[in-house]
Design a protein around this motif. Sequence first.
Motif, PDB file in Angstrom:
ATOM      1  N   ALA A 132     -20.012  21.408  75.142  1.00  0.00           N
ATOM      2  CA  ALA A 132     -21.383  20.886  75.130  1.00  0.00           C
ATOM      3  C   ALA A 132     -22.230  21.561  76.202  1.00  0.00           C
ATOM      4  O   ALA A 132     -23.408  21.892  75.967  1.00  0.00           O
ATOM      5  CB  ALA A 132     -21.365  19.369  75.333  1.00  0.00           C
ATOM      6  N   ASP A 133     -21.656  21.773  77.382  1.00  0.00           N
ATOM      7  CA  ASP A 133     -22.402  22.453  78.440  1.00  0.00           C
ATOM      8  C   ASP A 133     -22.693  23.900  78.064  1.00  0.00           C
ATOM      9  O   ASP A 133     -23.740  24.455  78.436  1.00  0.00           O
ATOM     10  CB  ASP A 133     -21.616  22.406  79.750  1.00  0.00           C
ATOM     11  CG  ASP A 133     -21.895  21.147  80.562  1.00  0.00           C
ATOM     12  OD1 ASP A 133     -22.324  20.141  79.958  1.00  0.00           O
ATOM     13  OD2 ASP A 133     -21.660  21.166  81.785  1.00  0.00           O
ATOM     14  N   TRP A 134     -21.790  24.530  77.334  1.00  0.00           N
ATOM     15  CA  TRP A 134     -22.060  25.898  76.881  1.00  0.00           C
ATOM     16  C   TRP A 134     -23.229  25.927  75.898  1.00  0.00           C
ATOM     17  O   TRP A 134     -24.099  26.807  75.976  1.00  0.00           O
ATOM     18  CB  TRP A 134     -20.821  26.522  76.249  1.00  0.00           C
ATOM     19  CG  TRP A 134     -20.000  27.271  77.240  1.00  0.00           C
ATOM     20  CD1 TRP A 134     -18.792  26.908  77.757  1.00  0.00           C
ATOM     21  CD2 TRP A 134     -20.354  28.505  77.870  1.00  0.00           C
ATOM     22  NE1 TRP A 134     -18.372  27.849  78.673  1.00  0.00           N
ATOM     23  CE2 TRP A 134     -19.301  28.839  78.754  1.00  0.00           C
ATOM     24  CE3 TRP A 134     -21.448  29.362  77.771  1.00  0.00           C
ATOM     25  CZ2 TRP A 134     -19.320  29.994  79.540  1.00  0.00           C
ATOM     26  CZ3 TRP A 134     -21.467  30.517  78.546  1.00  0.00           C
ATOM     27  CH2 TRP A 134     -20.416  30.820  79.408  1.00  0.00           C
ATOM     28  N   SER A 135     -23.291  24.970  74.991  1.00  0.00           N
ATOM     29  CA  SER A 135     -24.426  24.900  74.066  1.00  0.00           C
ATOM     30  C   SER A 135     -25.727  24.719  74.833  1.00  0.00           C
ATOM     31  O   SER A 135     -26.752  25.348  74.522  1.00  0.00           O
ATOM     32  CB  SER A 135     -24.229  23.745  73.084  1.00  0.00           C
ATOM     33  OG  SER A 135     -23.107  23.977  72.255  1.00  0.00           O
ATOM     34  N   PHE A 188     -31.701  28.306  87.265  1.00  0.00           N
ATOM     35  CA  PHE A 188     -30.371  27.777  87.563  1.00  0.00           C
ATOM     36  C   PHE A 188     -30.082  26.583  86.670  1.00  0.00           C
ATOM     37  O   PHE A 188     -30.967  25.767  86.397  1.00  0.00           O
ATOM     38  CB  PHE A 188     -30.239  27.345  89.027  1.00  0.00           C
ATOM     39  CG  PHE A 188     -28.927  26.634  89.285  1.00  0.00           C
ATOM     40  CD1 PHE A 188     -27.752  27.353  89.342  1.00  0.00           C
ATOM     41  CD2 PHE A 188     -28.882  25.249  89.419  1.00  0.00           C
ATOM     42  CE1 PHE A 188     -26.526  26.712  89.541  1.00  0.00           C
ATOM     43  CE2 PHE A 188     -27.664  24.598  89.622  1.00  0.00           C
ATOM     44  CZ  PHE A 188     -26.485  25.329  89.688  1.00  0.00           C
ATOM     45  N   LEU A 189     -28.823  26.484  86.224  1.00  0.00           N
ATOM     46  CA  LEU A 189     -28.381  25.352  85.408  1.00  0.00           C
ATOM     47  C   LEU A 189     -27.012  24.895  85.880  1.00  0.00           C
ATOM     48  O   LEU A 189     -26.094  25.714  86.016  1.00  0.00           O
ATOM     49  CB  LEU A 189     -28.299  25.769  83.935  1.00  0.00           C
ATOM     50  CG  LEU A 189     -27.849  24.673  82.946  1.00  0.00           C
ATOM     51  CD1 LEU A 189     -28.961  23.633  82.777  1.00  0.00           C
ATOM     52  CD2 LEU A 189     -27.462  25.279  81.609  1.00  0.00           C
ATOM     53  N   HIS A 190     -26.879  23.600  86.129  1.00  0.00           N
ATOM     54  CA  HIS A 190     -25.557  23.026  86.405  1.00  0.00           C
ATOM     55  C   HIS A 190     -24.730  23.143  85.128  1.00  0.00           C
ATOM     56  O   HIS A 190     -25.166  22.747  84.052  1.00  0.00           O
ATOM     57  CB  HIS A 190     -25.680  21.563  86.825  1.00  0.00           C
ATOM     58  CG  HIS A 190     -24.359  20.937  87.159  1.00  0.00           C
ATOM     59  ND1 HIS A 190     -23.876  20.900  88.448  1.00  0.00           N
ATOM     60  CD2 HIS A 190     -23.409  20.351  86.376  1.00  0.00           C
ATOM     61  CE1 HIS A 190     -22.685  20.312  88.441  1.00  0.00           C
ATOM     62  NE2 HIS A 190     -22.384  19.973  87.200  1.00  0.00           N
ATOM     63  N   HIS A 191     -23.509  23.655  85.257  1.00  0.00           N
ATOM     64  CA  HIS A 191     -22.752  24.044  84.062  1.00  0.00           C
ATOM     65  C   HIS A 191     -21.263  23.896  84.322  1.00  0.00           C
ATOM     66  O   HIS A 191     -20.695  24.596  85.164  1.00  0.00           O
ATOM     67  CB  HIS A 191     -23.102  25.503  83.733  1.00  0.00           C
ATOM     68  CG  HIS A 191     -22.431  26.058  82.520  1.00  0.00           C
ATOM     69  ND1 HIS A 191     -22.368  27.409  82.276  1.00  0.00           N
ATOM     70  CD2 HIS A 191     -21.789  25.481  81.475  1.00  0.00           C
ATOM     71  CE1 HIS A 191     -21.727  27.634  81.151  1.00  0.00           C
ATOM     72  NE2 HIS A 191     -21.357  26.468  80.647  1.00  0.00           N
ATOM     73  N   VAL A 195     -13.749  31.096  79.092  1.00  0.00           N
ATOM     74  CA  VAL A 195     -14.080  32.425  78.577  1.00  0.00           C
ATOM     75  C   VAL A 195     -14.158  32.392  77.055  1.00  0.00           C
ATOM     76  O   VAL A 195     -15.079  32.966  76.448  1.00  0.00           O
ATOM     77  CB  VAL A 195     -13.052  33.459  79.074  1.00  0.00           C
ATOM     78  CG1 VAL A 195     -13.279  34.811  78.417  1.00  0.00           C
ATOM     79  CG2 VAL A 195     -13.133  33.582  80.594  1.00  0.00           C
ATOM     80  N   PHE A 196     -13.204  31.720  76.433  1.00  0.00           N
ATOM     81  CA  PHE A 196     -13.253  31.547  74.972  1.00  0.00           C
ATOM     82  C   PHE A 196     -14.521  30.806  74.552  1.00  0.00           C
ATOM     83  O   PHE A 196     -15.243  31.238  73.642  1.00  0.00           O
ATOM     84  CB  PHE A 196     -12.018  30.785  74.499  1.00  0.00           C
ATOM     85  CG  PHE A 196     -12.183  30.167  73.128  1.00  0.00           C
ATOM     86  CD1 PHE A 196     -12.223  30.958  71.992  1.00  0.00           C
ATOM     87  CD2 PHE A 196     -12.328  28.792  72.985  1.00  0.00           C
ATOM     88  CE1 PHE A 196     -12.393  30.392  70.731  1.00  0.00           C
ATOM     89  CE2 PHE A 196     -12.495  28.221  71.736  1.00  0.00           C
ATOM     90  CZ  PHE A 196     -12.522  29.015  70.610  1.00  0.00           C
ATOM     91  N   LEU A 197     -14.806  29.676  75.212  1.00  0.00           N
ATOM     92  CA  LEU A 197     -15.985  28.889  74.844  1.00  0.00           C
ATOM     93  C   LEU A 197     -17.264  29.688  75.024  1.00  0.00           C
ATOM     94  O   LEU A 197     -18.181  29.619  74.193  1.00  0.00           O
ATOM     95  CB  LEU A 197     -16.047  27.616  75.695  1.00  0.00           C
ATOM     96  CG  LEU A 197     -14.947  26.574  75.462  1.00  0.00           C
ATOM     97  CD1 LEU A 197     -15.086  25.433  76.471  1.00  0.00           C
ATOM     98  CD2 LEU A 197     -14.992  26.035  74.037  1.00  0.00           C
ATOM     99  N   GLY A 198     -17.335  30.456  76.123  1.00  0.00           N
ATOM    100  CA  GLY A 198     -18.542  31.238  76.389  1.00  0.00           C
ATOM    101  C   GLY A 198     -18.759  32.332  75.369  1.00  0.00           C
ATOM    102  O   GLY A 198     -19.879  32.517  74.856  1.00  0.00           O
TER     103      GLY A 198
END
Length: 248
Positions: free
Chosen positions: A64-67, A55-58, A115-118
């Motif tokens: 930055a969180d996506w990276s 699990f990751l808080h996101h 969605v774009f960032l992911g």
Amino acid sequence: MTMAGKVAIVTGGAQGLGAAVVRLLSEAGAQVLITDIADAAGGSLAAELGEGARFLHHDVSSAADWSAAIKAAEDAFGPVDILVNNAATTQRPASVEDFGEEEYRRIFEVNQLSVFLGMRAVVPSMRKAGAGAIVNISSVAGLVGQRAAIGYVATKFAVRGMTKAAALDLAPYNIRVNCVHPGAIDTPMLRQVTEAMEGDPVGDFCRTLPIPRQAAPKEVASAVLFLVSDGASFCTGVTMPVDGGWTV
């Protein structure tokens, strides 16, 4: 539809539809990074599933969180094969004249920008894996308009269009991109929207559908599992309603 050896990221995976997707992927043999802002629920689900889950808080609206999410998945399991962009929020019922700019910006960030960032963030990892499958979760509100839902409808229609554009962009890398449009699904988010309403408006509406009931999250998760599986190897740019016939 075995997922043995596959690495998946599921956003909004702590509860509701996301948790159902996580469970089916895990049962099929995938290693899954669950991301969410619901830390307790996400951590509990990962602990329940064992070594094949993290699990990751996101914050999905943060590049930055996506990276960090891609790095966490690769560090734990290897290059990412599967991304399910499930995280979303809803809006208070409000017409276009009554919906605030800040409210609109927030729903855009969570439902559309994420969605774009992911998709952008995961491409290098999927290219390392040699292939990939992305499923974006839209809604029936991405197929037909709804009253008092200008922000939600706008973002869910956008997810549908982004899916088709990305499917064309990423096909040369053997990355498939598809979209699922759930109808009335029994999830915490839908219950949150309807809890202040009188009577049983969701139940009353669902009884008018060709399949006259509300769906369980697993019924939508099964469609997601198919689209990320090798069984859907010739499917890209698909927009699949899972709505009991709502949009028929």
